[in-house]
Design a protein around this motif. Structure first.
Motif, PDB file in Angstrom:
ATOM      1  N   VAL A  52      16.379  53.787   3.820  1.00  0.00           N
ATOM      2  CA  VAL A  52      17.634  53.877   3.056  1.00  0.00           C
ATOM      3  C   VAL A  52      18.817  53.602   3.977  1.00  0.00           C
ATOM      4  N   VAL A  53      18.773  54.155   5.172  1.00  0.00           N
ATOM      5  CA  VAL A  53      19.834  53.900   6.158  1.00  0.00           C
ATOM      6  C   VAL A  53      19.866  52.421   6.523  1.00  0.00           C
ATOM      7  N   LYS A  54      18.690  51.835   6.708  1.00  0.00           N
ATOM      8  CA  LYS A  54      18.631  50.402   7.027  1.00  0.00           C
ATOM      9  C   LYS A  54      19.235  49.578   5.893  1.00  0.00           C
ATOM     10  N   LEU A  55      18.964  49.986   4.667  1.00  0.00           N
ATOM     11  CA  LEU A  55      19.530  49.269   3.519  1.00  0.00           C
ATOM     12  C   LEU A  55      21.053  49.381   3.511  1.00  0.00           C
ATOM     13  N   PHE A  56      21.580  50.556   3.828  1.00  0.00           N
ATOM     14  CA  PHE A  56      23.034  50.712   3.895  1.00  0.00           C
ATOM     15  C   PHE A  56      23.623  49.906   5.042  1.00  0.00           C
ATOM     16  N   VAL A  57      22.963  49.921   6.191  1.00  0.00           N
ATOM     17  CA  VAL A  57      23.467  49.190   7.357  1.00  0.00           C
ATOM     18  C   VAL A  57      23.462  47.686   7.092  1.00  0.00           C
ATOM     19  N   ASP A  58      22.452  47.211   6.388  1.00  0.00           N
ATOM     20  CA  ASP A  58      22.361  45.778   6.086  1.00  0.00           C
ATOM     21  C   ASP A  58      23.257  45.363   4.926  1.00  0.00           C
ATOM     22  N   GLY A  59      24.004  46.305   4.369  1.00  0.00           N
ATOM     23  CA  GLY A  59      24.990  45.967   3.358  1.00  0.00           C
ATOM     24  C   GLY A  59      24.516  46.018   1.917  1.00  0.00           C
ATOM     25  N   GLN A  60      23.409  46.652   1.654  1.00  0.00           N
ATOM     26  CA  GLN A  60      22.874  46.783   0.292  1.00  0.00           C
ATOM     27  C   GLN A  60      22.762  45.438  -0.419  1.00  0.00           C
ATOM     28  N   THR A  61      22.313  44.451   0.295  1.00  0.00           N
ATOM     29  CA  THR A  61      22.139  43.142  -0.323  1.00  0.00           C
ATOM     30  C   THR A  61      20.745  43.048  -0.930  1.00  0.00           C
ATOM     31  N   GLY A  62      20.585  42.114  -1.833  1.00  0.00           N
ATOM     32  CA  GLY A  62      19.277  41.889  -2.432  1.00  0.00           C
ATOM     33  C   GLY A  62      18.252  41.444  -1.410  1.00  0.00           C
ATOM     34  N   LEU A  63      18.710  40.684  -0.421  1.00  0.00           N
ATOM     35  CA  LEU A  63      17.816  40.209   0.636  1.00  0.00           C
ATOM     36  C   LEU A  63      17.319  41.378   1.493  1.00  0.00           C
ATOM     37  N   ALA A  64      18.206  42.325   1.796  1.00  0.00           N
ATOM     38  CA  ALA A  64      17.812  43.493   2.590  1.00  0.00           C
ATOM     39  C   ALA A  64      16.795  44.338   1.819  1.00  0.00           C
ATOM     40  N   LEU A  65      17.029  44.526   0.523  1.00  0.00           N
ATOM     41  CA  LEU A  65      16.082  45.275  -0.304  1.00  0.00           C
ATOM     42  C   LEU A  65      14.750  44.537  -0.371  1.00  0.00           C
ATOM     43  N   GLN A  66      14.784  43.235  -0.527  1.00  0.00           N
ATOM     44  CA  GLN A  66      13.557  42.450  -0.593  1.00  0.00           C
ATOM     45  C   GLN A  66      12.780  42.547   0.720  1.00  0.00           C
ATOM     46  N   HIS A  67      13.501  42.524   1.834  1.00  0.00           N
ATOM     47  CA  HIS A  67      12.842  42.630   3.138  1.00  0.00           C
ATOM     48  C   HIS A  67      12.126  43.977   3.275  1.00  0.00           C
ATOM     49  N   ILE A  68      12.770  45.040   2.854  1.00  0.00           N
ATOM     50  CA  ILE A  68      12.153  46.367   2.936  1.00  0.00           C
ATOM     51  C   ILE A  68      10.969  46.469   1.978  1.00  0.00           C
ATOM     52  N   MET A  69      11.148  45.976   0.757  1.00  0.00           N
ATOM     53  CA  MET A  69      10.114  46.117  -0.266  1.00  0.00           C
ATOM     54  C   MET A  69       8.875  45.268   0.035  1.00  0.00           C
ATOM     55  N   THR A  70       9.051  44.171   0.722  1.00  0.00           N
ATOM     56  CA  THR A  70       7.908  43.302   1.026  1.00  0.00           C
ATOM     57  C   THR A  70       7.303  43.569   2.392  1.00  0.00           C
ATOM     58  N   ASN A  71       7.871  44.500   3.133  1.00  0.00           N
ATOM     59  CA  ASN A  71       7.371  44.833   4.456  1.00  0.00           C
ATOM     60  C   ASN A  71       6.307  45.939   4.330  1.00  0.00           C
ATOM     61  N   PRO A  72       5.058  45.649   4.649  1.00  0.00           N
ATOM     62  CA  PRO A  72       4.018  46.673   4.528  1.00  0.00           C
ATOM     63  C   PRO A  72       4.251  47.871   5.446  1.00  0.00           C
ATOM     64  N   PHE A  73       4.890  47.627   6.585  1.00  0.00           N
ATOM     65  CA  PHE A  73       5.155  48.723   7.508  1.00  0.00           C
ATOM     66  C   PHE A  73       6.085  49.766   6.890  1.00  0.00           C
ATOM     67  N   SER A  74       7.065  49.322   6.110  1.00  0.00           N
ATOM     68  CA  SER A  74       7.971  50.285   5.480  1.00  0.00           C
ATOM     69  C   SER A  74       7.220  51.179   4.501  1.00  0.00           C
ATOM     70  N   TRP A  75       6.313  50.598   3.728  1.00  0.00           N
ATOM     71  CA  TRP A  75       5.534  51.404   2.781  1.00  0.00           C
ATOM     72  C   TRP A  75       4.540  52.295   3.511  1.00  0.00           C
ATOM     73  N   LEU A  76       4.024  51.811   4.639  1.00  0.00           N
ATOM     74  CA  LEU A  76       3.130  52.642   5.435  1.00  0.00           C
ATOM     75  C   LEU A  76       3.869  53.884   5.938  1.00  0.00           C
ATOM     76  N   VAL A  77       5.086  53.709   6.396  1.00  0.00           N
ATOM     77  CA  VAL A  77       5.878  54.837   6.878  1.00  0.00           C
ATOM     78  C   VAL A  77       6.220  55.790   5.728  1.00  0.00           C
ATOM     79  N   ILE A  78       6.695  55.253   4.621  1.00  0.00           N
ATOM     80  CA  ILE A  78       7.127  56.081   3.493  1.00  0.00           C
ATOM     81  C   ILE A  78       5.951  56.852   2.908  1.00  0.00           C
ATOM     82  N   TYR A  79       4.893  56.148   2.552  1.00  0.00           N
ATOM     83  CA  TYR A  79       3.752  56.811   1.925  1.00  0.00           C
ATOM     84  C   TYR A  79       2.888  57.544   2.947  1.00  0.00           C
ATOM     85  N   GLY A  80       2.900  57.086   4.194  1.00  0.00           N
ATOM     86  CA  GLY A  80       2.189  57.818   5.258  1.00  0.00           C
ATOM     87  C   GLY A  80       2.823  59.175   5.512  1.00  0.00           C
ATOM     88  N   ALA A  81       4.138  59.241   5.462  1.00  0.00           N
ATOM     89  CA  ALA A  81       4.813  60.528   5.613  1.00  0.00           C
ATOM     90  C   ALA A  81       4.455  61.457   4.451  1.00  0.00           C
TER      91      ALA A  81
END
Length: 153
Positions: free
Chosen positions: A71-100
């Motif tokens: 969420v912080v990364k999304l805010f830092v990147d300016g809440q753009t659609g590209l930033a959201l797409q990068h997070i949503m398509t990155n398996p590492f982000s889901w591994l961290v979120i769901y792993g926690a």
């Protein structure tokens, strides 16, 4: 439920009714990420049958800790659609979120067993200490200080 709890619940509900629509309008990309990221917490909330909802608290805390960096990364990147797409398509982000969240489930399921084992160990230590103290007293005062057991009557 007493009056103070009812007032607190109603104020939290009112605050949620105000914050959620504002969040959906001004930060809908964050809302999408938070909604999808907090799904394990929603599952814990639904399947925990106790009124206290301890599973939701435990899983939710860990889940939120895994979600905050993204969420912080999304805010830092300016809440753009590209930033959201990068997070949503990155398996590492889901591994961290769901792993926690998985860590939260582990803590929730293992804590009662761990507490039970620690309590049993402490009780065995206490019994051993009391038996040594009893032996010392018997040596000091003689065997007459031990009362007869109930089965001896």
């Amino acid at each position: 439920m007493n009056r103070g709890q009812k007032k607190k619940t109603s104020s939290v509900a009112l605050l949620a009714w105000i914050i959620v629509p504002v969040l959906m309008v001004f930060a809908w990309k964050v809302a999408i990420l938070v909604t999808l990221g907090m799904l394990p917490t929603l599952v814990a909330l639904v399947i925990d049958r106790r009124p206290e909802k301890y599973a939701a608290y435990c899983v939710g805390g860990f889940n939120l800790c895994g979600l905050v960096p993204w969420v912080v990364k999304l805010f830092v990147d300016g809440q753009t659609g590209l930033a959201l797409q990068h997070i949503m398509t990155n398996p590492f982000s889901w591994l961290v979120i769901y792993g926690a969240a998985a860590m939260g489930w582990l803590v929730f399921s293992w804590t009662p067993e761990l507490v039970l084992r620690m309590t049993a160990f402490r009780d065995r230590q206490e019994i051993s200490s009391l038996q040594k103290r009893q032996e010392t007293l018997v040596e000091e005062w003689g065997p007459d200080i031990i009362p007869p057991r109930a089965e001896e009557f």
